[in-house]
Design an enzyme around this catalytic site. Structure first.
Site, PDB file in Angstrom:
ATOM      1  N   PHE A  56       9.618  76.234  15.391  1.00  0.00           N
ATOM      2  CA  PHE A  56       8.288  76.077  15.523  1.00  0.00           C
ATOM      3  C   PHE A  56       7.506  77.512  16.042  1.00  0.00           C
ATOM      4  CE2 PHE A  56       4.208  75.493  17.322  1.00  0.00           C
ATOM      5  CZ  PHE A  56       3.548  74.853  16.320  1.00  0.00           C
ATOM      6  N   ASP A  80      11.269  84.030  20.761  1.00  0.00           N
ATOM      7  CA  ASP A  80       9.858  83.342  20.895  1.00  0.00           C
ATOM      8  C   ASP A  80      10.209  82.319  22.096  1.00  0.00           C
ATOM      9  OD1 ASP A  80       7.914  81.355  20.865  1.00  0.00           O
ATOM     10  OD2 ASP A  80       7.916  80.963  18.800  1.00  0.00           O
ATOM     11  N   LYS A 108       2.020  79.399  26.632  1.00  0.00           N
ATOM     12  CA  LYS A 108       2.018  78.270  27.259  1.00  0.00           C
ATOM     13  C   LYS A 108       2.065  78.459  28.849  1.00  0.00           C
ATOM     14  CE  LYS A 108       3.374  74.900  23.695  1.00  0.00           C
ATOM     15  NZ  LYS A 108       4.167  75.383  22.495  1.00  0.00           N
TER      16      LYS A 108
HETATM   17  C1  LIG Z   1       3.401  76.219  21.247  1.00  0.00           C
HETATM   18  C2  LIG Z   1       4.274  77.023  20.460  1.00  0.00           C
HETATM   19  C3  LIG Z   1       3.774  78.195  19.731  1.00  0.00           C
HETATM   20  C4  LIG Z   1       2.365  78.238  19.402  1.00  0.00           C
HETATM   21  O1  LIG Z   1       1.518  78.523  20.563  1.00  0.00           O
HETATM   22  P1  LIG Z   1       0.225  78.163  20.588  1.00  0.00           P
HETATM   23  O2  LIG Z   1      -0.576  78.741  21.874  1.00  0.00           O
HETATM   24  O3  LIG Z   1      -0.242  76.890  20.187  1.00  0.00           O
HETATM   25  O4  LIG Z   1      -0.439  79.178  19.274  1.00  0.00           O
HETATM   26  C5  LIG Z   1       4.761  78.989  19.265  1.00  0.00           C
HETATM   27  N1  LIG Z   1       5.972  78.994  19.436  1.00  0.00           N
HETATM   28  C6  LIG Z   1       6.833  77.954  20.076  1.00  0.00           C
HETATM   29  C7  LIG Z   1       8.065  78.060  20.413  1.00  0.00           C
HETATM   30  C8  LIG Z   1       5.813  77.050  20.823  1.00  0.00           C
HETATM   31  O5  LIG Z   1       6.330  76.061  21.544  1.00  0.00           O
END
Ligand SMILES: *Cc1c(COP(=O)(O)O)cnc(C)c1O
Length: 390
Positions: A138, A223, A252
């Site tokens: 994701f 990520d 986050k």
């Molecule tokens: C939550 C998340 C995103 C997206 O972050 P947003 O601030 O909602 O755009 C991208 N990568 C990972 C691994 C995530 O958990």
């Protein structure tokens, strides 16, 4: 305002993108929330891994209020010390040399993808723009980042999707090797697939991915939007694997609730996104930066050890519950598989009894504030145990 009015107004005003639980918290302290009627909730969600310092953390509130009172925004046309101090601290703590500040995880990833494609273009010319990502990953909700997201359910409706994305299974070194054709410029991974069910990558796969990327001058992008900022008991989860990706993204937990994202890179890549090639109106907002600096300063080695220990305690307590089949994850990023009950129904029943928990795929997911106390963990586990025994 009473709950039913809030709910009715929400239903008549919003695009219906969110399915919400039946509460409207108004304030909190640490990992404990309250609604308008004074009902208490233990929070094992942190607003989806965001509120690292929990609710109404004194130092964060002070830093944010002072910055808001002094200068709330100035744009990236000018220098700003709140922003610069955060950038310097983030680079220092993470071991990277340069950062771009954005407003969210998806935006931080967009920056990483643009950086990888431009690095490749500058060095090899056109035709080498393919980004590999892992199945079940994701990476966000923008068009490019949902395309990078390796899950079919996200690849509907919004056609046509951007070109130049391919997927390969996690933990399969041979297939990754095959997928690394000459058109590939980057591989993007999560060390622990969060939304995918809190699934850690195997260390051998991570090592092999790093070696393959190095060999082919393909950029490895980590990520760490969910796994970073102390969540797994390390400042960044990469430290568990002993590797340094070329690019690393964060969001986050970084802002403790204010929107901020960061894309970090090595010295070799620091000049790739040259003037005019990338930017953001809000990125690096001084209020968000002043708050994020408090988060980084909070994460000392002692605190990181404490997060690891609390994570082990929470994991052990979850494993004691007879309905729990397995617990996986690291630090305060955990998931529990259930034997018979449905995670979504359990999460809804928990809210009624005063506990907020998340789900990921078929699992319950736990991302409590990093400041959660043992007492709050015990209270939360007690509620979960009651619900699971019903
Ligand atoms: C939550 C998340 C995103 C997206 O972050 P947003 O601030 O909602 O755009 C991208 N990568 C990972 C691994 C995530 O958990």
């Amino acid at each position: 305002m009473d709950f039913e009015t809030i709910k009715k107004d929400a239903q008549s005003s919003f695009m219906p993108t969110y399915q919400r639980f039946e509460i409207a918290p108004v304030k909190g302290k640490g990992a404990t929330l309250q609604d308008a009627g004074g009902r208490e909730f233990i929070d094992f969600t942190s607003g989806i891994g965001v509120n690292s310092l929990g609710y109404s953390h004194d130092g964060w509130v002070k830093a944010v209020s002072n910055q808001a009172a002094a200068l709330q925004h100035i744009s990236n046309l000018y220098y700003n010390s709140a922003q610069t101090q955060l950038a310097k601290t983030l680079c220092g703590r993470s071991g990277y040399d340069a950062v771009f500040l954005a407003n969210s995880g998806a935006e931080a990833n967009e920056c990483a993808l643009k950086l990888a494609r431009k690095y490749s273009f500058d060095n090899y010319g056109p035709g080498r723009g393919t980004v590999l990502s892992l199945q079940n990953s994701f990476h966000g909700r923008t068009l490019a980042t949902i395309t990078a997201t390796g899950q079919e359910e996200y690849h509907q409706y919004f056609l046509p999707f951007p070109e130049g994305f391919r997927y390969t299974p996690a933990n399969d070194i041979a297939l990754l090797d095959e997928a690394m054709t000459p058109d590939v410029c980057a591989l993007i991974i999560e060390f622990i697939q969060g939304e995918g069910g809190v699934l850690p990558l195997e260390p051998e796969f991570v090592q092999a991915a790093k070696a393959l990327c190095d060999e082919k001058d393909v950029l490895l992008i980590a990520d760490e939007v969910q796994t970073g900022i102390g969540r797994t008991g390390k400042f960044f989860a990469r430290e568990h694997f002993g590797i340094k990706p070329d690019v690393l993204t964060s969001a986050k937990g970084l802002g403790n609730g204010l929107p901020i994202g960061a894309c970090l890179c090595t010295a070799q890549l620091s000049g790739v996104l040259s003037p005019g090639t990338h930017g953001s109106t809000f990125g690096g907002n001084p209020v968000a930066c002043a708050g994020a600096k408090v988060v980084l300063d909070y994460l000392t080695d002692d605190v990181l050890r404490d997060i690891t220990e609390k994570g082990e305690y929470l994991k052990a307590e979850l494993e004691k519950l007879s309905e729990v089949e397995f617990v996986r994850g690291k630090g305060l990023m955990l998931a529990a598989g259930l034997k018979n009950k449905k995670a979504k129904e359990v999460a809804a029943a928990c809210v009624e009894k005063g506990l907020l928990v998340l789900t990921a795929k078929e699992c319950l997911r736990f991302l409590p504030p990093l400041v959660v106390t043992y007492d709050e963990i015990d209270k939360g586990i007690k509620i979960l145990a009651d619900v699971l025994e019903q």
